[in-house]
Design a protein around this motif. Structure first.
Motif, PDB file in Angstrom:
ATOM      1  N   ALA B  66       2.275  -0.824   6.164  1.00 57.03           N
ATOM      2  CA  ALA B  66       2.963   0.379   5.686  1.00 57.03           C
ATOM      3  C   ALA B  66       2.720   1.542   6.635  1.00 57.03           C
ATOM      4  CB  ALA B  66       2.471   0.751   4.286  1.00 57.03           C
ATOM      5  N   LEU B  67       3.634   2.479   6.569  1.00 57.06           N
ATOM      6  CA  LEU B  67       3.528   3.662   7.400  1.00 57.06           C
ATOM      7  C   LEU B  67       3.970   4.855   6.562  1.00 57.06           C
ATOM      8  CD1 LEU B  67       4.451   3.317  11.061  1.00 57.06           C
ATOM      9  CD2 LEU B  67       4.477   5.551   9.960  1.00 57.06           C
ATOM     10  N   ALA B 107      -4.527  20.645  17.000  1.00 56.79           N
ATOM     11  CA  ALA B 107      -4.551  19.346  17.657  1.00 56.79           C
ATOM     12  C   ALA B 107      -5.578  18.499  16.926  1.00 56.79           C
ATOM     13  CB  ALA B 107      -4.916  19.503  19.125  1.00 56.79           C
ATOM     14  N   GLY B 108      -5.135  17.342  16.439  1.00 55.07           N
ATOM     15  CA  GLY B 108      -6.020  16.506  15.636  1.00 55.07           C
ATOM     16  C   GLY B 108      -5.591  16.468  14.184  1.00 55.07           C
ATOM     17  N   GLU B 109      -4.636  17.307  13.804  1.00 57.41           N
ATOM     18  CA  GLU B 109      -4.179  17.322  12.411  1.00 57.41           C
ATOM     19  C   GLU B 109      -3.446  16.015  12.091  1.00 57.41           C
ATOM     20  OE1 GLU B 109      -1.647  20.641  11.441  1.00 57.41           O
ATOM     21  OE2 GLU B 109      -1.534  20.070   9.323  1.00 57.41           O
ATOM     22  N   PRO B 110      -3.723  15.405  10.931  1.00 54.46           N
ATOM     23  CA  PRO B 110      -3.026  14.166  10.567  1.00 54.46           C
ATOM     24  C   PRO B 110      -1.519  14.398  10.405  1.00 54.46           C
ATOM     25  CG  PRO B 110      -4.998  14.455   9.225  1.00 54.46           C
ATOM     26  CD  PRO B 110      -4.802  15.736   9.981  1.00 54.46           C
ATOM     27  N   VAL B 111      -0.750  13.534  11.054  1.00 49.35           N
ATOM     28  CA  VAL B 111       0.705  13.652  11.028  1.00 49.35           C
ATOM     29  C   VAL B 111       1.334  12.453  10.320  1.00 49.35           C
ATOM     30  CG1 VAL B 111       2.749  13.635  12.521  1.00 49.35           C
ATOM     31  CG2 VAL B 111       0.802  15.075  13.115  1.00 49.35           C
ATOM     32  N   ALA B 112       0.713  11.294  10.487  1.00 53.39           N
ATOM     33  CA  ALA B 112       1.203  10.078   9.837  1.00 53.39           C
ATOM     34  C   ALA B 112       0.019   9.132   9.682  1.00 53.39           C
ATOM     35  CB  ALA B 112       2.307   9.435  10.667  1.00 53.39           C
ATOM     36  N   ALA B 113       0.191   8.150   8.799  1.00 51.62           N
ATOM     37  CA  ALA B 113      -0.880   7.165   8.619  1.00 51.62           C
ATOM     38  C   ALA B 113      -0.271   5.775   8.574  1.00 51.62           C
ATOM     39  CB  ALA B 113      -1.654   7.458   7.340  1.00 51.62           C
ATOM     40  N   VAL B 114      -1.014   4.823   9.117  1.00 52.80           N
ATOM     41  CA  VAL B 114      -0.540   3.451   9.188  1.00 52.80           C
ATOM     42  C   VAL B 114      -1.544   2.556   8.474  1.00 52.80           C
ATOM     43  CG1 VAL B 114       0.196   1.619  10.743  1.00 52.80           C
ATOM     44  CG2 VAL B 114       0.229   3.979  11.519  1.00 52.80           C
ATOM     45  N   VAL B 115      -1.032   1.558   7.764  1.00 52.97           N
ATOM     46  CA  VAL B 115      -1.914   0.540   7.183  1.00 52.97           C
ATOM     47  C   VAL B 115      -1.549  -0.802   7.799  1.00 52.97           C
ATOM     48  CG1 VAL B 115      -2.600  -0.671   5.084  1.00 52.97           C
ATOM     49  CG2 VAL B 115      -2.147   1.776   5.019  1.00 52.97           C
ATOM     50  N   ALA B 205      -8.978   1.468  -3.880  1.00 49.83           N
ATOM     51  CA  ALA B 205      -8.308   0.294  -4.426  1.00 49.83           C
ATOM     52  C   ALA B 205      -7.594   0.682  -5.715  1.00 49.83           C
ATOM     53  CB  ALA B 205      -9.321  -0.820  -4.681  1.00 49.83           C
ATOM     54  N   TRP B 206      -6.285   0.648  -5.665  1.00 51.12           N
ATOM     55  CA  TRP B 206      -5.487   0.965  -6.846  1.00 51.12           C
ATOM     56  C   TRP B 206      -5.240  -0.325  -7.621  1.00 51.12           C
ATOM     57  CZ3 TRP B 206      -4.057   4.450 -10.133  1.00 51.12           C
ATOM     58  CH2 TRP B 206      -2.928   4.247 -10.948  1.00 51.12           C
ATOM     59  N   ASP B 207      -5.552  -0.310  -8.903  1.00 48.87           N
ATOM     60  CA  ASP B 207      -5.313  -1.457  -9.766  1.00 48.87           C
ATOM     61  C   ASP B 207      -4.047  -1.175 -10.572  1.00 48.87           C
ATOM     62  OD1 ASP B 207      -5.249  -3.303 -11.835  1.00 48.87           O
ATOM     63  OD2 ASP B 207      -7.451  -3.417 -11.978  1.00 48.87           O
ATOM     64  N   SER B 268      -3.151   2.981  -0.842  1.00 48.29           N
ATOM     65  CA  SER B 268      -3.503   1.831  -1.665  1.00 48.29           C
ATOM     66  C   SER B 268      -2.488   1.688  -2.798  1.00 48.29           C
ATOM     67  CB  SER B 268      -4.918   1.981  -2.221  1.00 48.29           C
ATOM     68  OG  SER B 268      -5.200   0.919  -3.088  1.00 48.29           O
ATOM     69  N   ARG B 269      -2.113   2.805  -3.366  1.00 48.52           N
ATOM     70  CA  ARG B 269      -1.127   2.760  -4.458  1.00 48.52           C
ATOM     71  C   ARG B 269       0.220   2.283  -3.914  1.00 48.52           C
ATOM     72  NH1 ARG B 269      -0.595   7.321  -9.173  1.00 48.52           N
ATOM     73  NH2 ARG B 269       0.018   8.703  -7.502  1.00 48.52           N
ATOM     74  N   MET B 270       0.512   2.705  -2.695  1.00 49.85           N
ATOM     75  CA  MET B 270       1.792   2.343  -2.088  1.00 49.85           C
ATOM     76  C   MET B 270       1.861   0.858  -1.764  1.00 49.85           C
ATOM     77  SD  MET B 270       3.122   4.684   1.014  1.00 49.85           S
ATOM     78  CE  MET B 270       4.054   3.740   2.195  1.00 49.85           C
ATOM     79  N   THR B 271       0.753   0.310  -1.265  1.00 45.33           N
ATOM     80  CA  THR B 271       0.787  -1.065  -0.761  1.00 45.33           C
ATOM     81  C   THR B 271       0.248  -2.074  -1.764  1.00 45.33           C
ATOM     82  OG1 THR B 271      -1.428  -0.825   0.165  1.00 45.33           O
ATOM     83  CG2 THR B 271       0.409  -0.283   1.615  1.00 45.33           C
TER      84      THR B 271
END
Ligand code: FAD
Lengths: 295, 794
Positions: B66-67, B107-115, B205-207, B268-271
């Motif tokens: 996921a992204l 510089a260094g600010e989170p822009v996107a996240a990858v799983v 961990a989302w259940d 976690s909820r997304m994936t």
């Protein structure tokens, strides 16, 4: 953490290594000890599809006496020098340098002098010491072997003059009279890279006059700087010799190197002091040698 | 009757062997079935508009699950709730999202996240994300940010000033008129980082079936962390379970407000997969703190008595954040004056946003800066008056007969004997001899300097309006086997407070330590608590554990008295694993047997008392004062540890390199529960102060990108840089807290930094040189000497 997958090669001979390197030289990374390469791959500073790890190539780890000196393999580690017999000849200066390498036993066991040289960092220890010994680099590429003065392998800060498909196999160190050696580095603390280093070896004649001297300053400029101190040959008084060393060094550092640890003007200002201290150390060492004291 | 059998014993750390041999489970050691890994795409610009984010190539890479971009995250979570919203104190509010939307501000600010399936694949995918930026003008320091035409970081704000305030308001001008001397000066403190051994790591961990989130991570404050996650994810707090595994150091960095805390949960909820993120060292070193400039004036008489101080503090915060970092500027301004009897103070602070990574909490939390400022001023008073700097301290420190003492900023100092601590340190260092030796060495051309610093460390804070509590809660229970469990709301950053709490409970209940477990860091098991911050754990966690142990002990003694046919609980003492009849020590029952009997014969032995073999108590220090006094001042701290430092340095005048030859510290944190842990804290804190004085500094390039992103450029002191730290203790119990304890954990740092700074200036003084900025890098010291030589030549 290294991003993505790698084609990892572990050759056992120089020939295998050069062949594996020749396939995609621009996408391949040679590893001596990997103490630079692995962090670079992790941080993304460098990317490679393949790595060729030299650790199994026994011939590259050898130190051998030859007729005109010592042949020194590219993957010799600092620990090899610290533990080995380095009581005489050109290895003495390298061992002195190796004892001051930081990062603990892990880095001293793992890091190679060849790797340090090819990385061509102004603040590294090995390049300055090897240039001070007048080393010749031995390079193997698809077209065969070539030899050149080690200093010529350093093209600039972080830049070696190796072609992508070339391997550094080692250094030839010329035979030398026993004399005095000195190695001094200036740092901001135990964890800091050296800001300025100076390596020197010199010989005194029977009456204690300076007969030969080679002085190299590292870190003050992008590549190690050979300081011409021929004007001090024949001198006897230390005070005058050392003052001249300072003057010569000061004049030689024209375009000082700067990085995040120190700016150029500071490096230029302290380089003469570091050079002088290295020569003073070598003079004391030479006298100890002459007076038969144990080193 | 109760006993304190283990109070003051250097009991070894519970689980210490597991820490030492690498068998302790940090968050990074946890494994969950199906666990995936997150990597973060970070801004490469200090200030820019995000034009487009191309994720196509990244999505196609092996292992990618996921992204998430900032735009996409908008619908999945609320903004991050502030740890300490400056708006609550009259400042400006910034909405902080876990991923930047439209614009990046550092510089260094989170822009996107990858799983992805592996951490390496996640990293490769993160690097394959291309972001098109349109650079905007950046402000990279506080001065530029305050310029009238400065680019603004936040559109809704009128200026780049996040918050400003005044913590004391004396008539300095009058003091200046009355005084023999007035000096002014500037003190510049560099940007530094917390740099714990273990970087931040989170696992969520989302259940989906249970609709519950389990969250494991490096947090100092599990319950407040649960609140953050619940609010941001629109869950009820009962749907969120937060666990803080053992920490490898925290130093304030691991207080809540970081974007990645939330990101792992969203992903976690997304994936539908457990998602873990482990910070790299380069990412960890983005976390900043402490950078500030003080402009000060001091008015004093020829006899060294200080009449008044004025200080204007400007803090360079970096971008706004949801963490508590900015509070350090406020605390610094509150702590000015430290332990000196200076009733006339005028102190203002301004926190300024700039296009650099934001402040996070960091050990000292501003108090170290106040100490550095005061000790700089005292040293300059000595220089001007010609008095010995020790004498100036003697004449101005609050004397032992004046406690409790209300400072100009309104703090109620609890107790102390600063003068006797000073004497002890001077005698240990051999001050008179050292001065004589220094004169001889100076005559021989050596630049030896002696620096003294007094240090006051307000601890155990409770910040009004924030989930930063000055009280805490502990449950103590005994099982039918006689096993004792202590559940506490305070957590440990690795410093051993669990063992010290165990010591207190074991002492009160008379049970051996082996039969006692302390449980911390679990939001479902432990009573609601504020975790670890502000050196509060023993005052609040220890204080509440004592109350709960005594309450349970009372029940045990009641039951035991009935078993022993004694008159009542007071006839029984709990000791060495037995309930013993005081009048006839030959009569005793194992405590386990008492516990078993209480559980099984409650209708006989526990009649008339609460039969639950547990007790839950809260300890609230009586001396925190949030109701303002007549000047509108509050005193939000429970204790005021103090220390005196003496440092001897030698400066190499040819290179500017400083070597610390000796460091002596005398420390007073009142009653010490476990001297080994207190010593450990002081040693560590002094080492941190040494780093701050000499080498540590976050540096950026001209575009605002961090360059000191590893430990070969962000220079922490190493063992070979350090002298043997000579530590002595004095014990002046607090009259307010349980057992007279005061905080230990932060004190050491500010005093060490100040003593070394003063020592360096002492070494340079005869050359007419001084430095007014930190760190005392060789280049800075060298330049000061060169400048002084030029001035002499001119
Ligand atoms: C904690 C720490 C402390 C350190 N302290 C010091 C110190 O005190 N002094 C110091 O000088 N350095 C220090 N280093 C830097 C480094 O570890 C050493 O310089 C080391 O000798 C590098 O050698 P290596 O074999 O590990 O290099 P590698 O990482 O293997 O290689 C470095 C570069 O050389 C190339 N290369 C390596 N071998 C060959 C070859 N035979 N032919 C062609 N190319 C080759 C690689 O492709 C790469 O570009 C330190 C590093 C760390 C992490």
């Amino acid at each position: 953490m290294i991003a993505g997958a790698l084609d990892y090669r572990l050759p056992e001979t120089v020939r295998e290594a050069t062949e594996q390197l020749a396939v995609e030289p621009r996408d391949t990374c040679v590893i001596g000890g990997g103490t630079w390469v692995v962090p670079w791959l992790a941080s993304g500073e460098r990317t490679a599809g393949r790595v060729v790890d030299l650790r199994r190539v026994a011939e590259l780890r050898a130190i051998r006496a030859t007729d005109d000196g010592v042949l020194f393999g590219a993957t010799v580690t600092y620990s090899d020098l610290v533990r080995g017999d380095t009581s005489a000849g050109p290895l003495r200066l390298l061992a002195l340098m190796a004892r001051g390498v930081t990062g603990g036993v892990q880095i001293r066991n793992q890091g190679t002098l060849g790797g340090s040289f090819v990385a061509a960092r102004p603040s590294s220890d090995a390049p300055t010491a090897l240039v001070a010994l007048d080393a010749r680099a031995v390079v193997r590429g698809p077209g065969g072997e070539r030899r050149l003065a080690a200093v010529e392998l350093l093209a600039g800060a972080m830049r070696s003059a190796l072609a992508p498909a070339e391997l550094l196999t080692g250094f030839e160190l010329p035979l030398q009279q026993d004399g005095g050696i000195g190695y001094v580095k200036l740092k901001r603390g135990a964890s800091s890279w050296p800001l300025v280093t100076a390596a020197t070896r010199l010989e005194l004649d029977s009456s204690g006059r300076l007969e030969a001297v080679r002085l190299v300053v590292g870190g003050a400029t992008a590549t190690p700087l050979v300081i011409d101190v021929s004007t001090v040959l024949g001198s006897q008084g230390d005070v005058a010799v050392l003052a001249e060393v300072e003057r010569r060094t000061s004049a030689a550092v024209v375009e000082p190197y700067a990085d995040v640890l120190a700016d150029g003007s500071y490096r230029a200002a302290v380089a003469p002091v570091v050079a002088r201290r290295a020569v003073a150390m070598a003079l004391a060492d030479a006298r100890r040698d002459r007076s038969g004291e144990r080193r | 009757m109760v006993s304190d059998g283990l109070l003051g014993a250097a009991v070894r750390k519970q689980n210490g062997d597991r820490f030492l041999t690498g068998r302790i489970e940090y968050t990074g050691d946890l494994r969950m079935a199906g666990m995936a890994h997150m990597a973060v795409v970070r801004s490469t610009h200090a200030h820019a508009r995000i034009v487009a984010i191309d994720t196509e190539r990244a999505r196609a890479l092996p292992g990618v699950i996921a992204l998430l971009t900032g735009e996409e995250a908008l619908g999945l979570a609320e903004p991050i709730p502030h740890n300490l919203d400056p708006a609550g104190l009259g400042g400006q509010h910034a909405e902080i999202r876990c991923l930047a939307v439209d614009r990046v501000v550092y510089a260094g600010e989170p822009v996107a996240a990858v799983v992805a399936e592996t951490a390496g694949e996640a990293l490769a995918a993160a690097r394959a994300v291309t972001v098109a930026y349109e650079p905007l003008p950046a402000v990279l320091n506080a001065q530029d940010a305050l310029a009238p035409d400065a680019a603004l970081l936040y559109p809704g704000w009128a200026t780049n000033e996040m918050i400003a305030g005044e913590t004391a308001d004396g008539d300095f001008e009058q003091a200046a008129l009355d005084a023999d001397h007035v000096i002014d000066g500037e003190l510049r403190i560099q940007r530094t980082s917390a740099a714990p051994m273990e970087p931040r790591t989170y696992l969520a961990a989302w259940d989906e079936r249970a609709q519950r989130l389990s969250w494991f991570g490096t947090t100092q404050n599990p319950h407040p962390m649960r609140w953050v996650l619940a609010v941001a994810l629109r869950l009820s707090e009962s749907q969120v379970h937060v666990v803080a595994p053992p920490l490898g150091g925290a130093f304030g960095l691991k207080m809540h407000g970081h974007p990645e805390e939330l990101l792992v949960a969203i992903l976690s909820r997304m994936t539908g997969r457990p998602v873990r993120w482990a910070e790299s060292r380069a990412e960890c070193l983005l976390a900043a703190g402490r950078e500030q400039r003080h402009r000060y004036r001091a008015a004093f008489d020829a006899d060294g008595r200080i009449r008044g101080i004025e200080d204007e503090l400007v803090a360079d915060h970096g971008a706004a954040a949801a963490g508590p970092g900015w509070g350090m500027a406020f605390v610094a301004s509150l702590a000015v004056g430290t332990g000196y009897d200076v009733q006339c103070c005028r102190v203002t602070y301004r926190v300024v946003v700039t296009n650099r990574a934001p402040w996070s909490g960091v050990r000292g939390f501003g108090k170290e800066s106040a100490n550095l400022l005061m000790e700089t001023i005292v040293e300059r008073v000595a220089e001007t008056t010609g008095l010995d700097p020790v004498e100036v301290r003697r004449r101005n420190l609050v004397t032992a007969d004046r406690f409790p003492y209300r400072t100009a900023t309104g703090l109620d100092l609890d107790s102390g004997d600063y003068h006797s601590l000073l004497d002890k340190v001077l005698s240990k260092v051999g001050y008179t001899d050292a001065r004589e030796r220094q004169a001889v060495q100076r005559a021989a051309g050596r630049h030896v300097g002696i620096g003294i610093a007094f240090e006051l460390t307000p601890e155990g804070a409770d910040i009004p309006g924030a989930l930063v509590g000055g009280y805490d809660t502990t449950t103590v229970k005994i099982a039918p086997t006689g096993h004792v469990t202590v559940l506490t709301g305070v957590t440990s950053p690795g410093n051993g407070n669990e063992t010290a709490i165990a010591q207190l409970v074991a002492g009160r209940l008379g049970v051996p330590l082996e039969l006692l477990d302390v449980v911390q860091g679990d939001s479902s098991l432990c009573p609601y608590g504020y975790g670890n911050l502000s050196s509060r754990s023993m005052i609040t966690g220890g204080g509440s554990a004592l109350l709960a142990a005594d309450e349970l002990g009372q029940k045990l003694r009641t039951v035991a008295a009935r078993m022993l046919e004694a008159t009542g609980p007071d006839a029984v003492v709990l000791r060495d694993g037995f309930a013993i009849l005081v009048a006839d020590e030959g009569h005793a029952i194992p405590i386990g047997a008492v516990a078993h009997a209480a559980h099984t014969l409650a209708f006989i032995l526990a009649l008339g008392i609460d039969p639950a073999m547990e007790a839950t108590c809260t300890y609230r220090p009586p001396n925190i004062r949030h109701l303002p006094d007549e000047h509108g001042r509050i005193s939000p701290f429970a204790s005021f540890s103090n220390a005196v430092h003496a440092a001897i340095v030698e400066v190499d005048p040819e290179t500017g390199v400083t070597v610390l030859r000796r460091h002596v510290v005398g420390h007073d944190c009142g009653t010490v529960v476990n001297p080994a842990f207190v010593d450990g804290q002081v040693y560590g804190s002094v080492c941190a102060g040494i780093g701050l004085a000499l080498t540590e500094e976050l540096l950026h390039d001209a575009d605002g990108v961090l360059r000191t992103d590893g430990f070969k450029s962000y220079l922490l002191p190493r063992a070979t840089d350090l002298p043997q730290i000579e530590l002595l203790h004095q014990c002046t119990p607090s009259p307010f807290t349980a057992l007279g304890m005061k905080g230990a954990g932060e004190s050491g740092l500010g005093g060490a930094q100040a003593a070394i700074f003063n020592a360096i200036n002492d070494a340079l003084r005869h050359r007419g040189a001084r430095i007014d900025a930190l760190p005392a890098s060789p280049a800075r010291v060298f330049a000061a000497l060169a400048q002084a030589d030029q001035a002499v030549a001119a």
